[in-house]
Scaffold this motif. Structure first.
Motif, PDB file in Angstrom:
ATOM      1  N   MET A 194       0.826  -1.178   0.000  1.00  0.00           N
ATOM      2  CA  MET A 194       0.000   0.000   0.000  1.00  0.00           C
ATOM      3  C   MET A 194       0.875   1.247   0.000  1.00  0.00           C
ATOM      4  SD  MET A 194      -1.316   2.576   2.221  1.00  0.00           S
ATOM      5  CE  MET A 194      -0.933   1.917   3.807  1.00  0.00           C
ATOM      6  N   VAL A 195       1.890   1.284   0.859  1.00  0.00           N
ATOM      7  CA  VAL A 195       2.751   2.467   0.932  1.00  0.00           C
ATOM      8  C   VAL A 195       3.473   2.690  -0.389  1.00  0.00           C
ATOM      9  CG1 VAL A 195       4.731   3.520   2.091  1.00  0.00           C
ATOM     10  CG2 VAL A 195       3.029   2.259   3.426  1.00  0.00           C
ATOM     11  N   LYS A 196       4.013   1.636  -0.950  1.00  0.00           N
ATOM     12  CA  LYS A 196       4.724   1.775  -2.229  1.00  0.00           C
ATOM     13  C   LYS A 196       3.801   2.272  -3.332  1.00  0.00           C
ATOM     14  CE  LYS A 196       8.354  -1.491  -1.175  1.00  0.00           C
ATOM     15  NZ  LYS A 196       8.995  -2.754  -1.451  1.00  0.00           N
ATOM     16  N   SER A 197       2.561   1.787  -3.343  1.00  0.00           N
ATOM     17  CA  SER A 197       1.639   2.249  -4.376  1.00  0.00           C
ATOM     18  C   SER A 197       1.254   3.716  -4.148  1.00  0.00           C
ATOM     19  CB  SER A 197       0.399   1.353  -4.466  1.00  0.00           C
ATOM     20  OG  SER A 197      -0.448   1.490  -3.354  1.00  0.00           O
ATOM     21  N   LEU A 198       1.201   4.162  -2.897  1.00  0.00           N
ATOM     22  CA  LEU A 198       0.954   5.584  -2.612  1.00  0.00           C
ATOM     23  C   LEU A 198       2.141   6.444  -3.045  1.00  0.00           C
ATOM     24  CD1 LEU A 198      -0.764   5.807   0.880  1.00  0.00           C
ATOM     25  CD2 LEU A 198      -1.627   6.666  -1.282  1.00  0.00           C
ATOM     26  N   GLN A 199       3.328   5.929  -2.857  1.00  0.00           N
ATOM     27  CA  GLN A 199       4.522   6.685  -3.232  1.00  0.00           C
ATOM     28  C   GLN A 199       4.653   6.854  -4.742  1.00  0.00           C
ATOM     29  OE1 GLN A 199       7.367   4.293  -1.017  1.00  0.00           O
ATOM     30  NE2 GLN A 199       7.508   5.865   0.564  1.00  0.00           N
TER      31      GLN A 199
ATOM     32  N   ASN B 269      -4.748  -1.312   4.879  1.00  0.00           N
ATOM     33  CA  ASN B 269      -3.350  -1.595   4.554  1.00  0.00           C
ATOM     34  C   ASN B 269      -3.181  -2.532   3.359  1.00  0.00           C
ATOM     35  OD1 ASN B 269      -4.359  -3.823   5.964  1.00  0.00           O
ATOM     36  ND2 ASN B 269      -2.353  -4.375   6.723  1.00  0.00           N
ATOM     37  N   ASP B 270      -4.217  -3.216   2.942  1.00  0.00           N
ATOM     38  CA  ASP B 270      -4.096  -4.133   1.808  1.00  0.00           C
ATOM     39  C   ASP B 270      -4.559  -3.510   0.496  1.00  0.00           C
ATOM     40  OD1 ASP B 270      -6.780  -4.053   2.439  1.00  0.00           O
ATOM     41  OD2 ASP B 270      -7.076  -6.219   2.371  1.00  0.00           O
ATOM     42  N   LEU B 271      -4.839  -2.222   0.509  1.00  0.00           N
ATOM     43  CA  LEU B 271      -5.286  -1.536  -0.696  1.00  0.00           C
ATOM     44  C   LEU B 271      -4.083  -1.169  -1.561  1.00  0.00           C
ATOM     45  CD1 LEU B 271      -8.219   0.110  -1.405  1.00  0.00           C
ATOM     46  CD2 LEU B 271      -6.519   1.907  -1.364  1.00  0.00           C
ATOM     47  N   LEU B 272      -4.186  -1.426  -2.849  1.00  0.00           N
ATOM     48  CA  LEU B 272      -3.136  -1.051  -3.795  1.00  0.00           C
ATOM     49  C   LEU B 272      -3.716  -0.089  -4.815  1.00  0.00           C
ATOM     50  CD1 LEU B 272      -1.494  -4.524  -4.474  1.00  0.00           C
ATOM     51  CD2 LEU B 272      -0.691  -2.725  -2.948  1.00  0.00           C
ATOM     52  N   PHE B 273      -3.023   1.017  -5.033  1.00  0.00           N
ATOM     53  CA  PHE B 273      -3.451   1.994  -6.023  1.00  0.00           C
ATOM     54  C   PHE B 273      -2.800   1.641  -7.352  1.00  0.00           C
ATOM     55  CE2 PHE B 273      -3.881   4.094  -1.982  1.00  0.00           C
ATOM     56  CZ  PHE B 273      -5.120   4.695  -2.084  1.00  0.00           C
ATOM     57  N   GLN B 274      -3.611   1.149  -8.283  1.00  0.00           N
ATOM     58  CA  GLN B 274      -3.075   0.786  -9.595  1.00  0.00           C
ATOM     59  C   GLN B 274      -3.094   1.959 -10.557  1.00  0.00           C
ATOM     60  OE1 GLN B 274      -5.477  -2.654 -10.495  1.00  0.00           O
ATOM     61  NE2 GLN B 274      -4.039  -3.995  -9.450  1.00  0.00           N
TER      62      GLN B 274
ATOM     63  N   LEU C  68     -21.291   4.026   5.301  1.00  0.00           N
ATOM     64  CA  LEU C  68     -20.275   3.599   4.344  1.00  0.00           C
ATOM     65  C   LEU C  68     -19.479   2.451   4.929  1.00  0.00           C
ATOM     66  CD1 LEU C  68     -18.884   7.077   3.276  1.00  0.00           C
ATOM     67  CD2 LEU C  68     -20.390   5.603   1.957  1.00  0.00           C
ATOM     68  N   HIS C  69     -18.954   1.636   4.072  1.00  0.00           N
ATOM     69  CA  HIS C  69     -18.010   0.608   4.495  1.00  0.00           C
ATOM     70  C   HIS C  69     -17.019   0.424   3.368  1.00  0.00           C
ATOM     71  CE1 HIS C  69     -19.466  -2.898   2.076  1.00  0.00           C
ATOM     72  NE2 HIS C  69     -20.506  -2.104   1.959  1.00  0.00           N
ATOM     73  N   GLY C  70     -15.994  -0.300   3.646  1.00  0.00           N
ATOM     74  CA  GLY C  70     -15.041  -0.568   2.576  1.00  0.00           C
ATOM     75  C   GLY C  70     -13.628  -0.184   2.935  1.00  0.00           C
TER      76      GLY C  70
END
Length: 184
Positions: free
Chosen positions: A1-6, A76-81, A170-172
């Motif tokens: 997640m952090v790497k994808s944010l960076q 924490n398991d979210l990845l920004f593609q 909301l959820h997610g």
């Protein structure tokens, strides 16, 4: 997640990572990776506070230490593609009465699952408690359980007194708290 944010093209943010007493050495590993990164703050709880309280700890830290107009809560398991996701999010328009914005969550039938509206009848109770009350009875009869579950889902109307349109949550994995929420 952090790497994808960076990798995002928008980098004007401060990231707070809350280790909710994971007990698996995550905080130490994160400290090794990010202790010198001025854009990241690591917080560690002394016990598991639960999901909401751990989020509130991070929110409180940000509100006390930064002049913010928005806070974006992500799992924490979210990845920004999409490397332009945060740029798009900063340009997203909403009304003055909106306190939080959630992501689309689609089920296998491509039906929207977010937000969840409060349902107020017996069908709601059956849906929510089916596994607890009835699954042990039908455990050896898996097909019966599956067919009854499918039948209950078909009964669910889209509108009407079954759903109270004005009460929802909301959820997610990603929720944006707006300046309307933060000013409270």
């Amino acid at each position: 997640m952090v790497k994808s944010l960076q990798k995002q093209d928008f980098q004007s943010f401060h990231l707070v990572i809350v280790d909710n007493h994971s007990g698996n050495g995550s905080f130490q590993k994160l400290s090794e990776f990010y202790s010198d990164d001025q854009q990241i703050t690591l917080l560690e709880t002394s016990k598991n506070l639960g999901f909401a309280k751990a989020n509130n700890l991070g929110i409180d830290f940000l509100k006390r230490n930064y002049d913010l107009c928005k806070i974006f809560i992500i799992n924490n398991d979210l990845l920004f593609q999409d490397n332009t996701y945060l740029s798009k999010l900063t340009r997203f328009k909403y009304d003055i009465n909106v306190g939080a914005v959630g992501t689309n969550i689609l089920d296998s039938r491509n039906l929207q699952q977010n937000p969840i509206y409060e349902r107020t009848n017996l069908l709601r109770l059956l849906e929510q408690n089916w596994d607890f009350f009835f699954n042990p009875i039908f455990h050896s009869h898996h097909n019966v359980f599956r067919k009854i579950s499918q039948f209950l889902r078909q009964l669910r109307p889209e509108k009407g007194d079954y759903v109270r349109e004005n009460i929802f949550f909301l959820h997610g994995s990603a929720i944006l708290l707006t300046e309307n929420y933060l000013k409270w």
